[in-house]
Enzyme design. Structure first.
Site, PDB file in Angstrom:
ATOM      1  CE  LYS A 131      -1.226   2.622   3.070  1.00  0.00           C
ATOM      2  NZ  LYS A 131      -1.624   3.329   4.316  1.00  0.00           N
ATOM      3  CG  HIS A 151     -10.972   5.061   4.766  1.00  0.00           C
ATOM      4  ND1 HIS A 151     -11.818   5.286   5.822  1.00  0.00           N
ATOM      5  CD2 HIS A 151      -9.885   5.831   4.996  1.00  0.00           C
ATOM      6  CE1 HIS A 151     -11.281   6.161   6.653  1.00  0.00           C
ATOM      7  NE2 HIS A 151     -10.103   6.504   6.175  1.00  0.00           N
TER       8      HIS A 151
END
Length: 222
Positions: A131, A151
């Site tokens: 990420k 999220h």
């Protein structure tokens, strides 16, 4: 390729585009700056990350000064982001590696390398996962990669696009084939906005969502 997942992804992209538009990625970022800022964002809020990064740059105007500073001083500069000792150690370790192996403190050379090389180069270092690498490359090198943060991971699980027990790390390889070319940045940014404002972790605003019919969270609470 699973057609149901593909259809859900396309519906999501279209709905979020109509809701938020197409965010542009036309700013000129230094790749090392974005990488360090993204490292600071781990396990904290955007506000605290921004405070920490701003204070780090104010305290040490260039990366050479960070490299020469003690871990304690770096930790103090970034304390608002939390986990100061851990993050300082990882930042220092990465800067020392760059200086030792390349003789300079910059990642701009990666902008000329292919994406897989860049990902492999970054993720071999402790604290830099897929990420973090993807966010850095997407924002600073304009790469068509799709980072999955907390999220996005939550939304994808609620909409049964990824299995419930799938980790965010594993989700990158699962979702990558389904993201239309040149839409990764737009989709990522729109999902972030949607996750922060509508599909929140606690008390999501289901009444403002168009995906209730395919949302496990909504269907289970009925």
């Amino acid at each position: 390729m699973n057609r149901k997942i593909q259809k859900k992804i396309l519906v999501l992209i279209k709905d979020l585009e109509s809701r938020y538009g197409r965010p542009k990625n036309d700013r000129n970022f230094e790749l090392l700056d974005v990488l360090i800022e993204t490292l600071l964002s781990q396990s904290t809020t955007d506000h605290n990350r921004d405070l920490a990064f701003t204070n780090l740059k104010k305290t040490f105007p260039d990366w050479e000064l960070v490299n020469k500073a003690s871990e304690k001083k770096v930790s103090m500069a970034i304390r608002s982001a939390g986990l100061g000792n851990q993050k300082a150690k990882r930042i220092k370790s990465f800067l020392k590696f760059l200086k030792r192996d390349y003789g300079f403190l910059s990642l701009e050379f990666l902008k000329k390398k292919d994406t897989q090389f860049c990902v492999d180069f970054l993720t071999k270092h402790k604290g830099i996962g897929i990420k973090t690498a993807y966010v850095s490359l997407m924002l600073a090198a304009n790469r068509d990669v799709f980072p999955i943060d907390v999220h996005i991971h939550r939304i994808m699980q609620r909409l049964t696009i990824i299995p419930k027990k799938t980790t965010a790390e594993k989700s990158h390889s699962i979702l990558a084939p389904y993201i239309p070319k040149l839409r990764a940045h737009e989709f990522h940014m729109n999902l972030l906005t949607f996750g922060r404002n509508i599909c929140k972790s606690q008390n999501p605003k289901c009444g403002e969502c168009n995906f209730n019919k395919i949302c496990n969270y909504f269907l289970e609470k009925k």
